[in-house]
Design a protein around this motif. Structure first.
Motif, PDB file in Angstrom:
ATOM      1  N   ALA A   2       2.862   8.235   4.191  1.00 58.90           N
ATOM      2  CA  ALA A   2       3.773   7.090   4.343  1.00 58.90           C
ATOM      3  C   ALA A   2       3.321   5.839   3.708  1.00 58.90           C
ATOM      4  O   ALA A   2       2.077   5.747   3.708  1.00 58.90           O
ATOM      5  CB  ALA A   2       4.340   7.164   5.816  1.00 58.90           C
ATOM      6  N   PHE A   3       4.024   4.967   3.517  1.00 59.91           N
ATOM      7  CA  PHE A   3       3.729   3.596   3.218  1.00 59.91           C
ATOM      8  C   PHE A   3       4.360   2.680   4.260  1.00 59.91           C
ATOM      9  O   PHE A   3       5.427   2.723   4.751  1.00 59.91           O
ATOM     10  CB  PHE A   3       4.391   3.550   1.795  1.00 59.91           C
ATOM     11  CG  PHE A   3       3.652   4.349   0.745  1.00 59.91           C
ATOM     12  CD1 PHE A   3       2.436   3.925   0.140  1.00 59.91           C
ATOM     13  CD2 PHE A   3       4.028   5.370   0.336  1.00 59.91           C
ATOM     14  CE1 PHE A   3       1.725   4.863  -0.861  1.00 59.91           C
ATOM     15  CE2 PHE A   3       3.541   6.349  -0.651  1.00 59.91           C
ATOM     16  CZ  PHE A   3       2.323   5.904  -1.174  1.00 59.91           C
ATOM     17  N   CYS A   4       3.543   1.750   4.431  1.00 58.76           N
ATOM     18  CA  CYS A   4       3.964   0.540   5.311  1.00 58.76           C
ATOM     19  C   CYS A   4       5.074  -0.154   4.817  1.00 58.76           C
ATOM     20  O   CYS A   4       4.837  -0.341   3.582  1.00 58.76           O
ATOM     21  CB  CYS A   4       2.615  -0.483   5.544  1.00 58.76           C
ATOM     22  SG  CYS A   4       3.162  -1.833   6.299  1.00 58.76           S
ATOM     23  N   CYS A   7       3.219  -4.129   3.902  1.00 60.56           N
ATOM     24  CA  CYS A   7       2.652  -4.456   2.903  1.00 60.56           C
ATOM     25  C   CYS A   7       2.470  -3.192   1.778  1.00 60.56           C
ATOM     26  O   CYS A   7       1.620  -3.371   0.729  1.00 60.56           O
ATOM     27  CB  CYS A   7       1.193  -4.886   3.480  1.00 60.56           C
ATOM     28  SG  CYS A   7       0.333  -3.303   4.255  1.00 60.56           S
ATOM     29  N   GLY A   8       2.951  -2.237   2.024  1.00 56.55           N
ATOM     30  CA  GLY A   8       2.940  -1.028   1.097  1.00 56.55           C
ATOM     31  C   GLY A   8       1.733  -0.184   1.314  1.00 56.55           C
ATOM     32  O   GLY A   8       1.289   0.685   0.400  1.00 56.55           O
ATOM     33  N   THR A   9       0.820  -0.454   1.861  1.00 48.62           N
ATOM     34  CA  THR A   9      -0.533   0.453   2.111  1.00 48.62           C
ATOM     35  C   THR A   9      -0.267   1.607   2.642  1.00 48.62           C
ATOM     36  O   THR A   9       0.947   1.726   3.455  1.00 48.62           O
ATOM     37  CB  THR A   9      -1.163  -0.234   3.260  1.00 48.62           C
ATOM     38  OG1 THR A   9      -1.646  -1.623   2.774  1.00 48.62           O
ATOM     39  CG2 THR A   9      -2.648   0.429   3.551  1.00 48.62           C
ATOM     40  N   PRO A  10      -0.820   2.626   1.884  1.00 51.05           N
ATOM     41  CA  PRO A  10      -0.639   3.935   2.656  1.00 51.05           C
ATOM     42  C   PRO A  10      -1.042   4.087   4.057  1.00 51.05           C
ATOM     43  O   PRO A  10      -2.313   3.732   4.080  1.00 51.05           O
ATOM     44  CB  PRO A  10      -1.550   5.011   1.605  1.00 51.05           C
ATOM     45  CG  PRO A  10      -1.640   3.978   0.368  1.00 51.05           C
ATOM     46  CD  PRO A  10      -1.490   2.428   0.867  1.00 51.05           C
ATOM     47  N   ILE A  11      -0.073   4.894   4.824  1.00 52.78           N
ATOM     48  CA  ILE A  11      -0.642   4.721   6.202  1.00 52.78           C
ATOM     49  C   ILE A  11      -0.424   6.119   6.529  1.00 52.78           C
ATOM     50  O   ILE A  11       0.484   6.938   6.085  1.00 52.78           O
ATOM     51  CB  ILE A  11       0.054   3.913   7.074  1.00 52.78           C
ATOM     52  CG1 ILE A  11       1.417   3.934   6.987  1.00 52.78           C
ATOM     53  CG2 ILE A  11      -0.521   2.245   7.011  1.00 52.78           C
ATOM     54  CD1 ILE A  11       2.581   3.075   7.712  1.00 52.78           C
ATOM     55  N   GLN A  12      -0.943   6.705   7.722  1.00 59.08           N
ATOM     56  CA  GLN A  12      -0.663   7.921   8.262  1.00 59.08           C
ATOM     57  C   GLN A  12       0.448   8.003   9.034  1.00 59.08           C
ATOM     58  O   GLN A  12       0.864   7.010   9.684  1.00 59.08           O
ATOM     59  CB  GLN A  12      -1.858   8.280   9.158  1.00 59.08           C
ATOM     60  CG  GLN A  12      -3.315   8.592   8.621  1.00 59.08           C
ATOM     61  CD  GLN A  12      -3.316   9.839   7.649  1.00 59.08           C
ATOM     62  OE1 GLN A  12      -2.808  10.702   7.675  1.00 59.08           O
ATOM     63  NE2 GLN A  12      -3.929   9.479   6.714  1.00 59.08           N
ATOM     64  N   GLN A  13       1.405   9.085   8.970  1.00 57.82           N
ATOM     65  CA  GLN A  13       2.666   9.094   9.663  1.00 57.82           C
ATOM     66  C   GLN A  13       2.407   9.082  11.368  1.00 57.82           C
ATOM     67  O   GLN A  13       3.552   8.470  11.787  1.00 57.82           O
ATOM     68  CB  GLN A  13       3.386  10.207   9.073  1.00 57.82           C
ATOM     69  CG  GLN A  13       3.851  10.240   7.877  1.00 57.82           C
ATOM     70  CD  GLN A  13       4.653  11.499   7.420  1.00 57.82           C
ATOM     71  OE1 GLN A  13       4.502  12.546   7.775  1.00 57.82           O
ATOM     72  NE2 GLN A  13       5.899  11.217   7.070  1.00 57.82           N
ATOM     73  N   THR A  14       1.036   9.166  11.579  1.00 61.36           N
ATOM     74  CA  THR A  14       1.119   9.439  12.790  1.00 61.36           C
ATOM     75  C   THR A  14       0.799   7.922  13.669  1.00 61.36           C
ATOM     76  O   THR A  14       0.646   7.718  14.874  1.00 61.36           O
ATOM     77  CB  THR A  14      -0.023  10.265  13.361  1.00 61.36           C
ATOM     78  OG1 THR A  14      -1.173  10.036  12.536  1.00 61.36           O
ATOM     79  CG2 THR A  14       0.438  11.661  13.132  1.00 61.36           C
ATOM     80  N   ASN A  20      -3.160  -2.163   8.219  1.00 64.30           N
ATOM     81  CA  ASN A  20      -3.492  -3.275   7.316  1.00 64.30           C
ATOM     82  C   ASN A  20      -2.896  -4.468   7.685  1.00 64.30           C
ATOM     83  O   ASN A  20      -3.601  -5.599   7.979  1.00 64.30           O
ATOM     84  CB  ASN A  20      -3.184  -2.917   5.885  1.00 64.30           C
ATOM     85  CG  ASN A  20      -3.667  -4.108   4.856  1.00 64.30           C
ATOM     86  OD1 ASN A  20      -4.681  -4.636   4.785  1.00 64.30           O
ATOM     87  ND2 ASN A  20      -2.565  -4.284   4.233  1.00 64.30           N
ATOM     88  N   CYS A  21      -1.691  -4.462   8.026  1.00 70.34           N
ATOM     89  CA  CYS A  21      -0.861  -5.849   8.418  1.00 70.34           C
ATOM     90  C   CYS A  21      -0.319  -5.751   9.991  1.00 70.34           C
ATOM     91  O   CYS A  21      -0.086  -6.651  10.416  1.00 70.34           O
ATOM     92  CB  CYS A  21       0.252  -5.880   7.536  1.00 70.34           C
ATOM     93  SG  CYS A  21       1.640  -4.848   7.635  1.00 70.34           S
ATOM     94  N   GLY A  22      -0.664  -4.592  10.593  1.00 66.82           N
ATOM     95  CA  GLY A  22      -0.023  -4.691  12.012  1.00 66.82           C
ATOM     96  C   GLY A  22       1.597  -4.344  12.206  1.00 66.82           C
ATOM     97  O   GLY A  22       1.886  -4.243  13.321  1.00 66.82           O
TER      98      GLY A  22
END
Ligand SMILES: [Zn+2]
Length: 147
Positions: A2-4, A7-14, A20-22
């Motif tokens: 998934a993406f935040c 900020c667009g950072t790739p993040i875990q869906q969990t 990155n940005c909280g």
């Protein structure tokens, strides 16, 4: 993956929040608690406001400049006449500036220097005027020193 949304950072869906940005992960899969600590991103203010000059700072600089001008002027015969009003203004600005800086708790070295130089300029100018003009007129009034 998934993406935040913040900020667009790739993040875990969990992830509950973006590391990155909280920002809260809107697509978080429920039921899988993240063991990662919540990162609170404390952003530094961009372009922090410039520290305003303490009140009286401009007056102190003006006093210093006028004091120097008066001091230089007082060393010449013609300049000593102009040095007196210049030094008086420098002295007044220096005193006001020093009081304002003192009240604000700011350093007032420039104001003190302006006051001291203005006073020295006044003394020198007074001496020059007394010696050159008063003595000159006095001597000129005597026939044997007439020039
Ligand atoms: Zn983010």
């Amino acid at each position: 993956m998934a993406f935040c949304q913040g900020c667009g950072t790739p993040i875990q869906q969990t992830d509950a929040v973006c590391p990155n940005c909280g920002m809260a992960n809107a697509n978080q899969i429920q039921g899988t608690p993240s063991d990662k600590p919540i990162i609170v991103n404390v952003q530094q203010p961009v372009g922090a406001a410039a520290v305003p000059a303490p009140p009286g700072n401009g007056m102190s600089i003006a006093s210093l400049v006028l004091g120097i001008v008066a001091l230089v002027g007082s060393l010449t015969i013609c300049g000593s006449i102009f040095a007196i009003p210049v030094a008086l203004v420098g002295l007044i600005l220096g005193i006001i500036g020093k009081n304002k800086l003192k009240t604000a708790g700011a350093p007032f070295g420039k104001a003190t220097a302006g006051i001291v130089m203005s006073i020295i300029a006044l003394i020198i100018a007074a001496i020059v005027i007394v010696f050159v003009f008063v003595l000159g007129i006095g001597m000129a009034s005597l026939p044997r020193y007439r020039f």
